[in-house]
Design a protein around this motif. Structure first.
Motif, short mmCIF file in Angstrom:
data_model
loop_
_atom_site.label_atom_id
_atom_site.label_comp_id
_atom_site.label_asym_id
_atom_site.label_seq_id
_atom_site.Cartn_x
_atom_site.Cartn_y
_atom_site.Cartn_z
N TYR A 133 94.16 82.27 19.77
CA TYR A 133 93.81 82.70 18.42
C TYR A 133 92.51 82.04 17.98
CZ TYR A 133 98.66 84.30 17.98
OH TYR A 133 99.87 84.94 18.16
N GLN A 137 90.28 81.12 14.45
CA GLN A 137 90.53 80.84 13.04
C GLN A 137 89.22 80.48 12.37
OE1 GLN A 137 91.55 76.94 12.26
NE2 GLN A 137 92.41 77.23 10.22
N TYR A 147 87.63 78.59 9.16
CA TYR A 147 88.08 77.64 8.15
C TYR A 147 86.97 77.29 7.18
CZ TYR A 147 86.24 74.37 11.71
OH TYR A 147 85.47 73.71 12.64
N TRP A 149 88.10 80.12 1.68
CA TRP A 149 89.49 80.24 1.24
C TRP A 149 89.82 81.71 1.07
CZ3 TRP A 149 92.30 82.40 -2.69
CH2 TRP A 149 93.60 81.92 -2.89
N PRO A 150 90.96 82.19 1.60
CA PRO A 150 91.88 81.42 2.45
C PRO A 150 91.42 81.41 3.92
CG PRO A 150 92.74 83.62 2.17
CD PRO A 150 91.46 83.56 1.37
N GLN A 151 91.80 80.36 4.61
CA GLN A 151 91.54 80.37 6.05
C GLN A 151 92.29 81.55 6.67
OE1 GLN A 151 94.12 77.55 8.33
NE2 GLN A 151 94.29 76.51 6.36
N PHE A 204 93.20 83.86 10.48
CA PHE A 204 93.31 83.86 11.93
C PHE A 204 93.14 85.27 12.46
CE2 PHE A 204 95.16 79.62 12.75
CZ PHE A 204 95.52 79.24 11.47
N GLY A 205 92.66 85.35 13.71
CA GLY A 205 92.66 86.62 14.40
C GLY A 205 94.05 86.98 14.87
N HIS A 241 99.45 71.53 5.80
CA HIS A 241 99.44 72.96 5.59
C HIS A 241 100.76 73.56 6.07
CE1 HIS A 241 94.95 73.28 5.06
NE2 HIS A 241 95.06 72.09 5.64
N VAL A 243 102.01 77.33 7.61
CA VAL A 243 101.63 78.65 8.09
C VAL A 243 102.88 79.31 8.64
CG1 VAL A 243 99.28 77.90 8.66
CG2 VAL A 243 101.04 77.89 10.43
N GLN A 272 104.47 82.72 11.25
CA GLN A 272 104.18 83.68 12.30
C GLN A 272 105.39 84.59 12.46
OE1 GLN A 272 103.45 81.92 16.22
NE2 GLN A 272 101.86 83.46 16.58
N VAL A 316 99.06 84.57 13.02
CA VAL A 316 99.35 83.41 12.18
C VAL A 316 98.84 83.67 10.77
CG1 VAL A 316 98.95 80.94 11.89
CG2 VAL A 316 99.17 81.91 14.19
N TRP A 323 98.35 81.86 6.94
CA TRP A 323 98.33 80.62 6.17
C TRP A 323 99.02 80.82 4.83
CZ3 TRP A 323 95.55 79.46 1.56
CH2 TRP A 323 95.54 78.10 1.22
N TYR A 364 98.06 77.34 -2.96
CA TYR A 364 98.84 78.37 -2.30
C TYR A 364 98.00 79.62 -2.08
CZ TYR A 364 102.72 75.52 -4.12
OH TYR A 364 103.57 74.49 -4.44
N ALA A 365 98.27 80.31 -0.97
CA ALA A 365 97.66 81.61 -0.75
C ALA A 365 98.14 82.56 -1.84
CB ALA A 365 98.04 82.14 0.63
N GLN A 366 97.25 83.44 -2.24
CA GLN A 366 97.56 84.35 -3.35
C GLN A 366 98.82 85.15 -3.08
OE1 GLN A 366 94.00 86.43 -4.39
NE2 GLN A 366 94.75 86.99 -6.41
N GLN A 392 101.91 83.05 -4.09
CA GLN A 392 101.99 82.42 -5.40
C GLN A 392 103.13 83.01 -6.21
OE1 GLN A 392 98.15 82.43 -7.29
NE2 GLN A 392 97.26 81.05 -5.78
N TYR A 413 105.61 76.94 10.31
CA TYR A 413 105.07 75.71 10.87
C TYR A 413 104.43 74.86 9.76
CZ TYR A 413 105.06 78.01 15.52
OH TYR A 413 105.39 78.65 16.69
N SER A 473 89.77 70.36 5.18
CA SER A 473 88.89 71.07 6.10
C SER A 473 89.49 72.40 6.53
CB SER A 473 88.63 70.22 7.35
OG SER A 473 89.80 70.16 8.16
N ASN A 474 90.80 72.54 6.42
CA ASN A 474 91.55 73.72 6.88
C ASN A 474 91.60 73.82 8.39
OD1 ASN A 474 92.36 74.89 4.32
ND2 ASN A 474 90.20 75.34 4.01
#
Lengths: 107, 122
Positions: free
Chosen positions: A87, A89, A91, A94-96, A98-99, B35, B37, B39, B45, B47, B60-62, B65, B95, B106-107
């Motif tokens: 994968y 990603q 970063y 926001w938001p991070q 992923f593929g 964090h 995430v 799957q 994946v 977040w 939080y991711a929108q 929320q 996870y 940094s994410n």
């Protein structure tokens, strides 16, 4: 949000051969791009960050390149333990995100 | 070696809530954001958000929320993720993962828990 697109979805490679995986971002992410490896039943493992820096303990056969919107992960000589899903990603924003992953399978 | 150990698999009915724990060891728990995430089966994946274990601050991711709550217990170096009003499409492996940078978010995720399968089914 930034959409990450990976290609191909599946890559069939023989052990010892080179594998090249691609990742494209819908807008520039600079060099804030990471690659993760995931084996069945396991959590993802960080391989590459900053587009080209290997994480601790990652073998030199893994290399990353690219910046902006186009990125590549190369595995120079595939070992049996490298067959997995990879994968990318971003970063930077926001938001991070992923593929969807590239599965590297044995040919 | 940094370790994140998560709680076991859960089976929940639609509309219920689930709370997953993530116990950290071999590093300073309050020094790095955590964090969450998820799957879904055969999927990529996604977040969900992060928590600052020091301050308790969250982001939080929108998409989540209003349904997700992340908390922590510094005395036991454990973080928690609670997801409410579960639906069948919440079936996934969840996870926790540590942010690679101790000074800011940094994410980039350098250590991961082993995952917790949450199955939502009537």
């Amino acid at each position: 949000e930034i959409v990450m697109t990976q290609s191909p979805a599946t890559l069939s490679v023989s052990p010892g051969e080179r594998a090249t995986l691609s990742c494209r971002a819908s807008q520039s992410v600079s060099s804030n791009l990471a690659w993760y490896q995931q084996k069945p039943g396991q959590a993802p493992r960080l391989l590459i960050y900053g587009a080209s820096t290997r994480a601790t303990g990652i073998p030199a056969r893994f290399s990353g390149s690219g910046s902006g919107t186009e990125f590549t992960l190369t595995i120079s000589s595939l070992q049996s333990e490298d067959f997995a899903v990879y994968y990318c990603q971003q970063y930077t924003n926001w938001p991070q995100t992923f593929g969807q992953g590239t599965k590297v399978e044995i040919k | 070696q940094v370790q994140l150990v998560q709680s076991g698999a859960e089976v929940k009915k639609p509309g219920a809530s689930v709370k997953v724990s993530c116990k950290a060891s071999e590093y300073t728990f309050t020094g790095y954001n955590l964090h969450w995430v998820r799957q879904a089966p055969g999927q990529g994946v996604e977040w969900m958000g992060w928590i600052n274990p020091d301050s308790g601050g969250t982001n939080y991711a929108q998409k989540f929320q209003g349904r997700v709550t992340m908390t922590r217990d510094t005395s036991s170096s454990t973080a928690y993720m609670e997801l409410s009003r579960l639906r069948s499409d919440d079936t996934a492996v969840y996870y926790c993962a540590r942010d690679a940078d101790g000074d800011y978010v940094s994410n980039l995720l350098d250590y991961w828990g082993q995952g917790t399968l949450v199955t939502v089914s009537s």
